[in-house]
Design an enzyme around this catalytic site. Sequence first.
Site, PDB file in Angstrom:
ATOM      1  N   SER A 145       3.586  -2.618  10.345  1.00 38.64           N
ATOM      2  CA  SER A 145       5.050  -2.671  10.479  1.00 38.64           C
ATOM      3  C   SER A 145       5.645  -4.029  10.085  1.00 38.64           C
ATOM      4  CB  SER A 145       5.471  -2.278  11.902  1.00 38.64           C
ATOM      5  OG  SER A 145       5.067  -0.947  12.173  1.00 38.64           O
ATOM      6  N   GLU A 150      -6.570   4.665   8.111  1.00 37.05           N
ATOM      7  CA  GLU A 150      -6.352   6.102   7.860  1.00 37.05           C
ATOM      8  C   GLU A 150      -7.603   6.752   7.274  1.00 37.05           C
ATOM      9  OE1 GLU A 150      -2.769   5.493   5.642  1.00 37.05           O
ATOM     10  OE2 GLU A 150      -1.756   4.909   7.500  1.00 37.05           O
ATOM     11  N   ASN A 176       0.865  -1.181   0.000  1.00 38.94           N
ATOM     12  CA  ASN A 176       0.000   0.000   0.000  1.00 38.94           C
ATOM     13  C   ASN A 176       0.901   1.231   0.000  1.00 38.94           C
ATOM     14  OD1 ASN A 176      -1.790   2.057   0.523  1.00 38.94           O
ATOM     15  ND2 ASN A 176      -2.286   1.394   2.616  1.00 38.94           N
ATOM     16  N   GLY A 235       2.696   1.883  10.838  1.00 39.37           N
ATOM     17  CA  GLY A 235       3.654   2.966  10.666  1.00 39.37           C
ATOM     18  C   GLY A 235       4.375   3.352  11.950  1.00 39.37           C
ATOM     19  N   GLU A 250      -5.375  -5.051  10.716  1.00 41.44           N
ATOM     20  CA  GLU A 250      -4.317  -4.063  10.903  1.00 41.44           C
ATOM     21  C   GLU A 250      -4.535  -3.330  12.225  1.00 41.44           C
ATOM     22  OE1 GLU A 250      -2.398  -2.902   6.979  1.00 41.44           O
ATOM     23  OE2 GLU A 250      -4.109  -1.591   7.206  1.00 41.44           O
ATOM     24  N   HIS A 299      -9.346   1.298   5.082  1.00 39.52           N
ATOM     25  CA  HIS A 299      -8.062   1.421   5.777  1.00 39.52           C
ATOM     26  C   HIS A 299      -8.240   2.328   6.990  1.00 39.52           C
ATOM     27  CE1 HIS A 299      -3.910   2.499   6.608  1.00 39.52           C
ATOM     28  NE2 HIS A 299      -3.578   1.385   5.987  1.00 39.52           N
ATOM     29  N   LYS A 314       0.108   4.251  -0.328  1.00 34.56           N
ATOM     30  CA  LYS A 314      -0.574   5.412   0.289  1.00 34.56           C
ATOM     31  C   LYS A 314      -0.375   6.654  -0.591  1.00 34.56           C
ATOM     32  CE  LYS A 314       0.108   3.289   4.761  1.00 34.56           C
ATOM     33  NZ  LYS A 314       0.164   3.433   6.194  1.00 34.56           N
TER      34      LYS A 314
END
Length: 254
Positions: free
Chosen positions: A216, A100, A12, A176, A170, A98, A14
């Site tokens: 990660s 985010e 991904n 991240g 996730e 996702h 992003k």
Amino acid sequence: MDKTRRLIIAGNWKSNKTNSEAVALVSELIRDLANVKELDIVVCPPFTALSDVSRLVLESNIRLGAQNLSDAGYGAFTGEIAPGMLRELSVRYVILGHSERRQFQKETDAQVARKAANAHSNNLIPIVCFGETLAEREAGITEQIVETQVRGSLAGLSVEQMEMTVLAYEPVWAIGTGKTASSAQAQEVHAFVRQVLTSLYGESVSRRVRIQYGGSVKGSNARELLGQPDIDGALVGGASLDSKNFVEIIKNSI
Ligand code: PEP
């Protein structure tokens, strides 16, 4: 242990990589991964790079994914991307829900479910993401949160659509941050999600659905994570932006 499911590793990207940077990255991946046949490899560049990346991966073993999709078709929906636009570029997968987007665009489970249905109606395979925050894990409500997100985000999918759908667990605290869930922590949630799928769709469907882990993932932890009985691949953010790192994850997962 049922690992008849084919592993799927997706990058991904992003909101990273201009078109020319994306072309350079995917060219390295095509070269370095040409001999990999054991698992499914997917790259998900930003929309602006899909067209050029699509042309490059066409004859390769790398499949193309997008990072979002409208819940509607063509029309007066400024800023949205309709499924037909992705299909024309040979996009096969689309990441939905996702964390985010859930956090910054306030996407809800109901919206994710509408997008997932829209994807399936247009022969796109959704990669549906879910996961708990650190506060939720510390409050001991991980399973409750995950179950609500999974049930809500898959609402209305038929058995055939569910079998094709890819899920991605996730944990938000691992995205991240450099903090990876231990393989035992991840396996525990994956096994729980499979139970939820069993209660929704029955055991034979549940056994066929691929559930990726994301958070990660890197070359050094991929083998251990993907060796778990219910972990069927990885959704990779940061480490997918550099060809060496992404290739290392894939080679260590075979
Ligand atoms: C992601 O955002 O899907 C992700 C897993 O990111 P990272 O690998 O950087 O934690």
